[in-house]
Design a protein around this motif. Structure first.
Motif, short mmCIF file in Angstrom:
data_model
loop_
_atom_site.label_atom_id
_atom_site.label_comp_id
_atom_site.label_asym_id
_atom_site.label_seq_id
_atom_site.Cartn_x
_atom_site.Cartn_y
_atom_site.Cartn_z
N ASN A 2 -3.64 0.36 0.73
CA ASN A 2 -3.62 1.04 -0.58
C ASN A 2 -3.25 0.07 -1.69
OD1 ASN A 2 -4.37 3.53 0.37
ND2 ASN A 2 -2.30 4.30 0.54
N SER A 3 -2.28 -0.78 -1.41
CA SER A 3 -1.87 -1.80 -2.38
C SER A 3 -1.23 -2.94 -1.61
CB SER A 3 -0.89 -1.22 -3.40
OG SER A 3 0.31 -0.82 -2.76
N ALA A 22 -6.87 -9.11 3.78
CA ALA A 22 -7.23 -7.79 3.27
C ALA A 22 -6.37 -7.47 2.06
CB ALA A 22 -7.03 -6.71 4.33
N GLY A 23 -7.02 -7.03 0.99
CA GLY A 23 -6.32 -6.62 -0.22
C GLY A 23 -6.51 -5.14 -0.46
N GLU A 24 -6.23 -4.74 -1.67
CA GLU A 24 -6.29 -3.33 -2.05
C GLU A 24 -7.66 -2.73 -1.71
OE1 GLU A 24 -5.78 -0.85 -6.15
OE2 GLU A 24 -4.40 -2.51 -5.76
N THR A 50 3.51 -4.10 0.22
CA THR A 50 2.23 -3.54 0.64
C THR A 50 2.39 -2.10 1.08
OG1 THR A 50 1.52 -5.74 1.36
CG2 THR A 50 0.32 -3.87 2.27
N GLU A 51 1.43 -1.28 0.71
CA GLU A 51 1.36 0.10 1.20
C GLU A 51 0.07 0.24 1.97
OE1 GLU A 51 0.35 4.45 -0.59
OE2 GLU A 51 1.82 3.29 -1.72
#
Length: 142
Positions: A2-3, A22-24, A50-51
């Motif tokens: 998610n973030s 991996a990003g948002e 990170t979420e």
């Protein structure tokens, strides 16, 4: 994701080898754990706050068997993963480290602020010293 920002890596011969970032809004998994419900030899590391959304294997199986479009959802996850891996393999064998870094930097413009040069070098499959040398020679596009 998610973030935030994550990486997948393996440990081999006393060394960490980064395989994927991996990003948002990116999808992050390793398919063997997803398909066979066992511990994976791959590690996932959050490189900043990170979420993530964690979906257990049993939940994926349940969705596949009980939700009207569950089979399609699992197939789409599999296809997305396979396409991502094919792109990474193609890049690894058809691009030199400079081209791979430029592709990585296009996808994640602030990668240098998110992870160390050592992690970037491991993704490029070069030593941190060689990565530093390439940077010092202005071999990368700005």
């Amino acid at each position: 994701v998610n973030s935030g920002f994550c990486r997948i890596y393996i440990r081999a011969q006393e060394k960490e080898n980064t395989l994927h970032f991996a990003g948002e809004c990116d999808f992050l998994t390793h398919i063997d754990g997803l398909l066979f419900d066992h511990l994976s030899p791959y590690y996932i590391q959050a490189n900043e706050n990170t979420e993530v959304v964690f979906i257990p294997f049993r939940t994926i199986l349940w969705a596949r068997n009980h939700i009207q479009e569950g089979e399609r959802l699992v197939r789409m996850l599999w296809e997305r993963y396979c396409l991502l891996k094919l792109e990474e393999i193609f890049s690894f064998y058809n691009s030199d480290p400079i081209q791979r870094y430029e592709e990585l930097n296009k996808r994640f413009p602030a990668i240098g602020q998110k992870v160390s040069q050592k992690i970037i070098a491991s993704y490029l499959n070069i030593t941190p010293e060689h990565f530093s040398y390439l940077k010092s020679q202005n071999r990368f596009l700005k």
